[in-house]
Design a protein around this motif. Structure first.
Motif, mmCIF file in Angstrom:
data_model
loop_
_atom_site.group_PDB
_atom_site.id
_atom_site.type_symbol
_atom_site.label_atom_id
_atom_site.label_comp_id
_atom_site.label_asym_id
_atom_site.label_seq_id
_atom_site.Cartn_x
_atom_site.Cartn_y
_atom_site.Cartn_z
ATOM 1 N N LYS A 1 -52.782 -7.688 -16.565
ATOM 2 C CA LYS A 1 -52.259 -9.011 -16.911
ATOM 3 C C LYS A 1 -50.731 -9.008 -17.030
ATOM 4 C CE LYS A 1 -56.365 -10.605 -19.322
ATOM 5 N NZ LYS A 1 -56.984 -10.860 -20.629
ATOM 6 N N LEU A 2 -50.167 -7.843 -17.382
ATOM 7 C CA LEU A 2 -48.710 -7.748 -17.526
ATOM 8 C C LEU A 2 -48.002 -7.827 -16.175
ATOM 9 C CD1 LEU A 2 -48.509 -4.902 -20.182
ATOM 10 C CD2 LEU A 2 -47.892 -7.301 -20.530
ATOM 11 N N GLY A 3 -48.678 -7.374 -15.128
ATOM 12 C CA GLY A 3 -48.087 -7.399 -13.792
ATOM 13 C C GLY A 3 -47.121 -6.254 -13.569
ATOM 14 N N SER A 4 -46.504 -6.234 -12.417
ATOM 15 C CA SER A 4 -45.623 -5.116 -12.050
ATOM 16 C C SER A 4 -44.205 -5.260 -12.590
ATOM 17 C CB SER A 4 -45.594 -4.953 -10.532
ATOM 18 O OG SER A 4 -45.132 -6.139 -9.934
ATOM 19 N N LEU A 5 -43.830 -6.454 -13.038
ATOM 20 C CA LEU A 5 -42.492 -6.672 -13.598
ATOM 21 C C LEU A 5 -42.587 -7.332 -14.977
ATOM 22 C CD1 LEU A 5 -40.735 -7.980 -10.368
ATOM 23 C CD2 LEU A 5 -40.459 -5.722 -11.408
ATOM 24 N N PRO A 6 -43.134 -6.605 -15.958
ATOM 25 C CA PRO A 6 -43.309 -7.216 -17.278
ATOM 26 C C PRO A 6 -41.992 -7.354 -18.031
ATOM 27 C CG PRO A 6 -43.871 -4.904 -17.385
ATOM 28 C CD PRO A 6 -43.575 -5.212 -15.934
ATOM 29 N N GLU A 7 -41.984 -8.281 -18.982
ATOM 30 C CA GLU A 7 -40.840 -8.433 -19.868
ATOM 31 C C GLU A 7 -40.933 -7.380 -20.961
ATOM 32 O OE1 GLU A 7 -40.414 -12.364 -21.464
ATOM 33 O OE2 GLU A 7 -40.876 -13.297 -19.531
ATOM 34 N N LYS A 8 -39.811 -7.030 -21.573
ATOM 35 C CA LYS A 8 -39.789 -6.066 -22.661
ATOM 36 C C LYS A 8 -40.568 -6.657 -23.837
ATOM 37 C CE LYS A 8 -36.584 -3.188 -25.277
ATOM 38 N NZ LYS A 8 -36.945 -1.878 -24.816
ATOM 39 N N GLN A 9 -41.541 -5.882 -24.345
ATOM 40 C CA GLN A 9 -42.368 -6.375 -25.446
ATOM 41 C C GLN A 9 -43.150 -5.244 -26.099
ATOM 42 O OE1 GLN A 9 -45.833 -8.751 -23.970
ATOM 43 N NE2 GLN A 9 -44.908 -8.367 -21.960
ATOM 44 N N GLN A 10 -43.717 -5.553 -27.262
ATOM 45 C CA GLN A 10 -44.591 -4.631 -27.968
ATOM 46 C C GLN A 10 -45.935 -5.317 -28.161
ATOM 47 O OE1 GLN A 10 -42.289 -3.671 -31.560
ATOM 48 N NE2 GLN A 10 -42.588 -1.530 -30.988
ATOM 49 N N LEU A 11 -46.999 -4.578 -27.923
ATOM 50 C CA LEU A 11 -48.348 -5.083 -28.131
ATOM 51 C C LEU A 11 -49.077 -4.154 -29.093
ATOM 52 C CD1 LEU A 11 -49.274 -5.804 -24.395
ATOM 53 C CD2 LEU A 11 -48.493 -7.457 -26.090
ATOM 54 N N SER A 12 -49.949 -4.712 -29.907
ATOM 55 C CA SER A 12 -50.768 -3.918 -30.820
ATOM 56 C C SER A 12 -52.178 -3.855 -30.258
ATOM 57 C CB SER A 12 -50.774 -4.539 -32.211
ATOM 58 O OG SER A 12 -49.470 -4.544 -32.744
ATOM 59 N N PHE A 13 -52.540 -2.698 -29.721
ATOM 60 C CA PHE A 13 -53.841 -2.546 -29.068
ATOM 61 C C PHE A 13 -54.988 -2.761 -30.051
ATOM 62 C CE2 PHE A 13 -57.189 0.036 -26.910
ATOM 63 C CZ PHE A 13 -57.256 -0.704 -25.746
ATOM 64 N N HIS A 14 -54.779 -2.441 -31.329
ATOM 65 C CA HIS A 14 -55.849 -2.613 -32.319
ATOM 66 C C HIS A 14 -56.187 -4.091 -32.555
ATOM 67 C CE1 HIS A 14 -52.285 -2.972 -34.921
ATOM 68 N NE2 HIS A 14 -53.060 -3.712 -35.688
ATOM 69 N N GLU A 15 -55.322 -4.990 -32.106
ATOM 70 C CA GLU A 15 -55.625 -6.415 -32.212
ATOM 71 C C GLU A 15 -56.486 -6.894 -31.046
ATOM 72 O OE1 GLU A 15 -51.875 -8.407 -32.599
ATOM 73 O OE2 GLU A 15 -51.513 -7.586 -34.600
ATOM 74 N N ILE A 16 -56.638 -6.054 -30.035
ATOM 75 C CA ILE A 16 -57.395 -6.398 -28.838
ATOM 76 C C ILE A 16 -58.719 -5.636 -28.791
ATOM 77 C CG2 ILE A 16 -57.350 -6.318 -26.302
ATOM 78 C CD1 ILE A 16 -54.156 -6.412 -26.782
ATOM 79 N N SER A 17 -58.667 -4.374 -29.157
ATOM 80 C CA SER A 17 -59.825 -3.489 -29.076
ATOM 81 C C SER A 17 -60.415 -3.228 -30.459
ATOM 82 C CB SER A 17 -59.414 -2.159 -28.439
ATOM 83 O OG SER A 17 -60.409 -1.185 -28.625
ATOM 84 N N GLU A 18 -61.697 -3.523 -30.626
ATOM 85 C CA GLU A 18 -62.354 -3.245 -31.905
ATOM 86 C C GLU A 18 -62.441 -1.749 -32.174
ATOM 87 O OE1 GLU A 18 -63.477 -4.903 -34.767
ATOM 88 O OE2 GLU A 18 -62.228 -6.356 -33.760
ATOM 89 N N ILE A 19 -62.592 -0.953 -31.134
ATOM 90 C CA ILE A 19 -62.643 0.505 -31.305
ATOM 91 C C ILE A 19 -61.311 0.984 -31.892
ATOM 92 C CG2 ILE A 19 -62.984 2.729 -30.152
ATOM 93 C CD1 ILE A 19 -65.469 0.817 -30.146
ATOM 94 N N ALA A 20 -60.210 0.534 -31.322
ATOM 95 C CA ALA A 20 -58.890 0.904 -31.836
ATOM 96 C C ALA A 20 -58.695 0.344 -33.247
ATOM 97 C CB ALA A 20 -57.789 0.407 -30.905
ATOM 98 N N HIS A 21 -59.174 -0.874 -33.481
ATOM 99 C CA HIS A 21 -59.049 -1.488 -34.812
ATOM 100 C C HIS A 21 -59.748 -0.619 -35.861
ATOM 101 C CE1 HIS A 21 -58.918 -4.747 -37.818
ATOM 102 N NE2 HIS A 21 -60.123 -4.310 -38.151
ATOM 103 N N LEU A 22 -60.977 -0.195 -35.558
ATOM 104 C CA LEU A 22 -61.723 0.621 -36.514
ATOM 105 C C LEU A 22 -61.101 2.003 -36.685
ATOM 106 C CD1 LEU A 22 -65.319 -0.474 -35.531
ATOM 107 C CD2 LEU A 22 -64.189 -0.899 -37.727
ATOM 108 N N MET A 23 -60.610 2.590 -35.604
ATOM 109 C CA MET A 23 -59.950 3.892 -35.715
ATOM 110 C C MET A 23 -58.700 3.794 -36.580
ATOM 111 S SD MET A 23 -60.235 5.631 -31.991
ATOM 112 C CE MET A 23 -61.739 6.400 -31.446
ATOM 113 N N LYS A 24 -57.956 2.720 -36.402
ATOM 114 C CA LYS A 24 -56.755 2.517 -37.220
ATOM 115 C C LYS A 24 -57.140 2.354 -38.680
ATOM 116 C CE LYS A 24 -52.629 -0.418 -37.561
ATOM 117 N NZ LYS A 24 -52.695 -0.694 -38.987
ATOM 118 N N LYS A 25 -58.176 1.578 -38.921
ATOM 119 C CA LYS A 25 -58.589 1.299 -40.290
ATOM 120 C C LYS A 25 -59.053 2.565 -41.023
ATOM 121 C CE LYS A 25 -60.466 -2.614 -42.613
ATOM 122 N NZ LYS A 25 -61.059 -3.918 -42.440
#
Length: 139
Positions: A56-80
Motif C-alpha cells: 500500500k505504501l508503494g515504491s515512493l513512500p513519504e517519510k513516516q512511522q507506522l506502529s505494526f501493533h496497531e494493525i496486527s493482533e499478533i504484534a499487539h499481543l506480543m507487545k502487551k
C-alpha cells in the motif's frame, strides 16, 4: 519463542523496527534474530500483513512511522506481554482479556451500524483465532 537458524544457532523473537525504502519505519514487527550470524527473519505469521502494508505504501513512500501493533493482533499481543505492567499476568489471561475487549468493541460497532469498524474487529478476532495463541507462542 525460538526457532533454529540456518547456521544452527537459536533465533529469538523480538519486536523490531523494519525500515522500508529508508523512509518508512514500521515499529513493533515480530522478527526472529540470530545472535551468532546476525540473520533476521520476519515472523511468518505476520508476514502477509507486513507485505500488505508495504504494498500500500508503494515504491515512493513519504517519510513516516507506522506502529505494526496497531494493525496486527499478533504484534499487539506480543507487545502487551512484554510490557512491565503485565509481567505478572499469565499470557492466557492477556489473550482472553484482549478477546473480551474486542468482543465488547464489536457489540458497540454493531449497535452503531459501523460496518467498517465491525469488519476490522472481526479481522482482528480472526487473527487471534487463526493462530490459536498459547503461552508457548508468545512467551
Amino acid at each position: 519463542m525460538q526457532k533454529q537458524c540456518k547456521c544452527g544457532s537459536a533465533m529469538n523473537i523480538k519486536l523490531r523496527t523494519v525500515i522500508y525504502q529508508n523512509k518508512v519505519e514500521i515499529e513493533n514487527v515480530p522478527v526472529f534474530s540470530c545472535e551468532s550470524c546476525q540473520r533476521s527473519e520476519v515472523f511468518a505469521e505476520v508476514k502477509p500483513e507486513l507485505t500488505g502494508i508495504i504494498g500500500k505504501l508503494g515504491s515512493l513512500p513519504e517519510k513516516q512511522q507506522l506502529s505494526f501493533h496497531e494493525i496486527s493482533e499478533i504484534a499487539h499481543l506480543m507487545k502487551k506481554v512484554t510490557e512491565k505492567q503485565y509481567a505478572a499476568d499469565p499470557v492466557e489471561k492477556i489473550v482472553e482479556d484482549r478477546i473480551n475487549e474486542l468482543l465488547d468493541l464489536l457489540l458497540l460497532a454493531q449497535s452503531l451500524h459501523d460496518e467498517t469498524w465491525q469488519a476490522d474487529i472481526q479481522k482482528r478476532l480472526g487473527q487471534i483465532a487463526k493462530h490459536s495463541l498459547s503461552v508457548n507462542d508468545l512467551a
